[in-house]
Design an enzyme around this catalytic site. Structure first.
Site, PDB file in Angstrom:
ATOM      1  N   ILE A 104       0.893  -1.157   0.000  1.00  0.00           N
ATOM      2  CA  ILE A 104       0.000   0.000   0.000  1.00  0.00           C
ATOM      3  C   ILE A 104       0.932   1.207   0.000  1.00  0.00           C
ATOM      4  O   ILE A 104       1.886   1.263   0.767  1.00  0.00           O
ATOM      5  CB  ILE A 104      -0.944  -0.016   1.228  1.00  0.00           C
ATOM      6  CG1 ILE A 104      -1.841   1.213   1.306  1.00  0.00           C
ATOM      7  CG2 ILE A 104      -0.186  -0.166   2.531  1.00  0.00           C
ATOM      8  CD1 ILE A 104      -2.888   1.132   2.453  1.00  0.00           C
ATOM      9  N   SER A 105       0.690   2.171  -0.890  1.00  0.00           N
ATOM     10  CA  SER A 105       1.596   3.319  -1.019  1.00  0.00           C
ATOM     11  C   SER A 105       1.570   4.192   0.229  1.00  0.00           C
ATOM     12  O   SER A 105       0.596   4.214   0.982  1.00  0.00           O
ATOM     13  CB  SER A 105       1.189   4.182  -2.215  1.00  0.00           C
ATOM     14  OG  SER A 105       1.224   3.435  -3.398  1.00  0.00           O
ATOM     15  N   GLN A 106       2.654   4.929   0.382  1.00  0.00           N
ATOM     16  CA  GLN A 106       2.779   5.952   1.428  1.00  0.00           C
ATOM     17  C   GLN A 106       1.609   6.950   1.291  1.00  0.00           C
ATOM     18  O   GLN A 106       1.217   7.288   0.173  1.00  0.00           O
ATOM     19  CB  GLN A 106       4.117   6.638   1.127  1.00  0.00           C
ATOM     20  CG  GLN A 106       4.534   7.761   1.975  1.00  0.00           C
ATOM     21  CD  GLN A 106       5.776   8.422   1.338  1.00  0.00           C
ATOM     22  OE1 GLN A 106       6.168   8.117   0.215  1.00  0.00           O
ATOM     23  NE2 GLN A 106       6.371   9.329   2.076  1.00  0.00           N
TER      24      GLN A 106
END
Ligand code: SAH
Length: 217
Positions: free
Chosen positions: A64-66
């Site tokens: 999951i992206s930042q």
């Protein structure tokens, strides 16, 4: 009135400390990031780290992206609320959930079954009913539902997949990381009156976009 939970406090801190100081200014984006419970999109064991300034593993070798990167990609779409948006790479479902708070309908495609099953459970739990999803190679887009006012690709490819450019409405905006498997340029492609322009927003590192118009597995 109920008092804010520790999750609410962490989420507000994420917006104030990670997003606004780095230039996320779009009100709709900030509102959505303040609303969507990011901790529900990661494993329980990692929930306490969900609002940290970093990506997190979500299983199957994906991430999951930042928060900042999710906000940056979302802001780049400049959504007003009426749009239909296509996302390639559902993963945890978090980016789709954020988009769903800001537009009419989100279409999201994932290639790994286990991830989509889990993401769908979270969408149901939150009653996010304007997200439609399916398993496929998203580099071919979703021709039956095209054109899309916005397209966001949350995995990095060697080039912008041609079908996605074709399935973008006019006017329309497409955001995608393009580069090699280690570093990519986050590119914003805009289609306006038949003209296409591309600019680089940021340097990023995403997992691989795997498919016929991406990397081979
Ligand atoms: N948007 C996600 C990010 C997940 S990481 C989130 O908010 O959590 C990127 C995802 O893209 C991975 O789950 C990976 O399986 C998926 N992916 C890679 N290539 C794909 C393709 N061709 N079609 C659909 N999904 C793809």
């Amino acid at each position: 009135m109920t008092s804010p939970s520790p999750w609410d406090i962490n989420r507000e801190r994420m917006v104030e400390e990670q997003l606004i100081p780095r230039g996320i200014h779009d009100e709709a984006t900030l509102r959505a990031m303040r609303t969507v419970p990011r901790h529900l999109f990661v494993d329980d064991a990692m929930a306490s780290a969900a609002y940290g300034d970093h990506p997190l593993p979500i299983g199957s070798g994906q991430t999951i992206s930042q928060p900042y990167i999710v906000a940056l990609m979302t802001q780049a779409l400049a959504l007003k609320g009426h749009e239909r948006v296509l996302e390639i790479g559902t993963g945890s479902g978090y980016q789709a959930a954020v988009l769903s708070r800001m537009c009419r309908k989100v279409y999201t495609i994932e290639r790994i079954d286990a991830l989509l099953v889990r993401a769908r459970k979270v969408f149901d739990r939150l009653h996010y009913h304007n997200i439609i999803s399916r398993i496929d190679d998203g580099t071919a887009g979703w021709p039956d539902e095209a054109p899309f006012d916005g397209i966001v690709v949350t995995a990095g490819g060697p080039k912008i997949p041609e079908p996605l450019i074709e399935q973008l409405a006019d006017p329309g905006r497409l955001v995608i990381p393009v580069g090699d498997q280690f570093l990519q340029e986050l590119q914003l492609l805009e289609k306006i009156k038949g003209e296409i322009s591309v600019k680089t927003i940021e340097y990023v590192r995403f997992v691989n976009l795997i498919g016929i118009h991406g990397w081979s597995a």
